[in-house]
Design a protein around this motif. Structure first.
Motif, PDB file in Angstrom:
ATOM      1  N   TYR A  42       0.808  -1.227   0.000  1.00  0.00           N
ATOM      2  CA  TYR A  42       0.000   0.000   0.000  1.00  0.00           C
ATOM      3  C   TYR A  42       0.835   1.269   0.000  1.00  0.00           C
ATOM      4  O   TYR A  42       0.308   2.359  -0.237  1.00  0.00           O
ATOM      5  CB  TYR A  42      -0.940   0.001   1.209  1.00  0.00           C
ATOM      6  N   LYS A  43       2.135   1.151   0.278  1.00  0.00           N
ATOM      7  CA  LYS A  43       3.014   2.318   0.240  1.00  0.00           C
ATOM      8  C   LYS A  43       3.646   2.516  -1.137  1.00  0.00           C
ATOM      9  O   LYS A  43       4.578   3.299  -1.288  1.00  0.00           O
ATOM     10  CB  LYS A  43       4.105   2.183   1.292  1.00  0.00           C
ATOM     11  N   VAL A  44       3.146   1.773  -2.116  1.00  0.00           N
ATOM     12  CA  VAL A  44       3.593   1.871  -3.506  1.00  0.00           C
ATOM     13  C   VAL A  44       5.065   1.475  -3.624  1.00  0.00           C
ATOM     14  O   VAL A  44       5.840   2.094  -4.357  1.00  0.00           O
ATOM     15  CB  VAL A  44       3.347   3.288  -4.079  1.00  0.00           C
ATOM     16  N   THR A  45       5.473   0.486  -2.866  1.00  0.00           N
ATOM     17  CA  THR A  45       6.811  -0.083  -2.956  1.00  0.00           C
ATOM     18  C   THR A  45       6.680  -1.599  -2.946  1.00  0.00           C
ATOM     19  O   THR A  45       5.615  -2.147  -2.676  1.00  0.00           O
ATOM     20  CB  THR A  45       7.695   0.352  -1.779  1.00  0.00           C
ATOM     21  N   ASN A  46       7.768  -2.273  -3.230  1.00  0.00           N
ATOM     22  CA  ASN A  46       7.823  -3.725  -3.096  1.00  0.00           C
ATOM     23  C   ASN A  46       8.514  -4.056  -1.778  1.00  0.00           C
ATOM     24  O   ASN A  46       9.556  -3.478  -1.452  1.00  0.00           O
ATOM     25  CB  ASN A  46       8.591  -4.350  -4.259  1.00  0.00           C
ATOM     26  N   SER A  47       7.935  -4.973  -1.038  1.00  0.00           N
ATOM     27  CA  SER A  47       8.497  -5.252   0.278  1.00  0.00           C
ATOM     28  C   SER A  47       8.074  -6.628   0.773  1.00  0.00           C
ATOM     29  O   SER A  47       7.127  -7.233   0.261  1.00  0.00           O
ATOM     30  CB  SER A  47       8.051  -4.189   1.295  1.00  0.00           C
ATOM     31  N   ILE A  48       8.806  -7.079   1.782  1.00  0.00           N
ATOM     32  CA  ILE A  48       8.381  -8.215   2.587  1.00  0.00           C
ATOM     33  C   ILE A  48       8.140  -7.683   3.999  1.00  0.00           C
ATOM     34  O   ILE A  48       8.562  -6.576   4.335  1.00  0.00           O
ATOM     35  CB  ILE A  48       9.429  -9.344   2.609  1.00  0.00           C
ATOM     36  N   VAL A  49       7.459  -8.456   4.821  1.00  0.00           N
ATOM     37  CA  VAL A  49       7.110  -8.011   6.162  1.00  0.00           C
ATOM     38  C   VAL A  49       7.971  -8.732   7.191  1.00  0.00           C
ATOM     39  O   VAL A  49       8.123  -9.959   7.144  1.00  0.00           O
ATOM     40  CB  VAL A  49       5.629  -8.274   6.462  1.00  0.00           C
ATOM     41  N   LEU A  50       8.537  -7.940   8.091  1.00  0.00           N
ATOM     42  CA  LEU A  50       9.158  -8.472   9.298  1.00  0.00           C
ATOM     43  C   LEU A  50       8.146  -8.330  10.420  1.00  0.00           C
ATOM     44  O   LEU A  50       7.856  -7.231  10.876  1.00  0.00           O
ATOM     45  CB  LEU A  50      10.444  -7.700   9.634  1.00  0.00           C
TER      46      LEU A  50
END
Length: 211
Positions: A42-50
């Protein structure tokens, strides 16, 4: 171990029967070419969650890293949630709070993003709260912010977490796991009180984006 953790939360943050503070952090990365929108958030980035649970001494006691969902969803799918559901964590039995007669369970503290369940305590919602509810929310927030402080201290030390990691999800997961492990090692081998005062005073928490 759980009793020791709860006692530290009581002594340091004036919040009793707390066995950990849970929250999540987006680890921004460069998604692999074939991943499409899998890791797009939703922040318009690609990410994984810690997703992490921290104790009162700024140590990780549980982490789950690599998922592409929201932190609350990651917790719901985690092995920790399964262990909670199956009652295999050997948590201490409920006991009365000070000057009370009714038994109170030992709990995790979380923010509004997490779903309410038996062993997770969230703040009272809304704005028109009683004085008692506002005081409770303030004290819960102080205890819960420990996990945000942990994210901040770790990012301050390992500044690769300040910027998008130019690697795929597998290697980003490995780097994140290594940072968490080294963070605990440094906390265990350094004066935790000195760390909290010096690094938090430098504005670490404000510089980190927490989900």
């Amino acid at each position: 171990m759980w009793i020791d953790i709860a006692q530290k939360f009581s002594d340091k943050w004036d919040f009793t029967h707390c066995i950990g503070a849970v929250d999540g952090k987006q680890i921004v990365m460069k998604a692999s070419p074939r991943s499409g929108s899998t890791f797009y958030n939703y922040k318009v980035t690609n990410s994984i969650v810690l997703m992490a649970i921290a104790d009162a001494d700024y140590r990780f006691i549980y982490i789950d890293v690599g998922c592409n969902d929201r932190a609350s969803d990651v917790f719901g799918k985690s092995t920790f949630q399964k262990a909670l559901d199956n009652n295999i964590l050997r948590l201490p039995l409920p006991q009365p709070l000070l000057n009370r007669d009714r038994d109170c369970p030992y709990l995790l503290v979380a923010d509004d993003a997490f779903r309410m369940q038996k062993l997770i305590l969230k703040p009272y919602p809304g704005k028109n709260l009683t004085a008692g509810h506002r005081i409770f929310n303030y004290r819960l927030s102080r205890a819960r912010r420990v996990v945000e402080n942990v994210f901040g201290i770790m990012a301050k030390r390992f500044q690769i977490l300040y910027r998008p990691i130019q690697l795929n999800e597998q290697k980003t997961t490995q780097i994140t796991l290594a940072c968490c492990t080294l963070h605990n090692f440094l906390i265990n081998n350094t004066d935790a009180k000195r760390i909290s005062q010096s690094e938090l005073a430098s504005g670490v928490v404000k510089s980190v984006c927490i989900t």
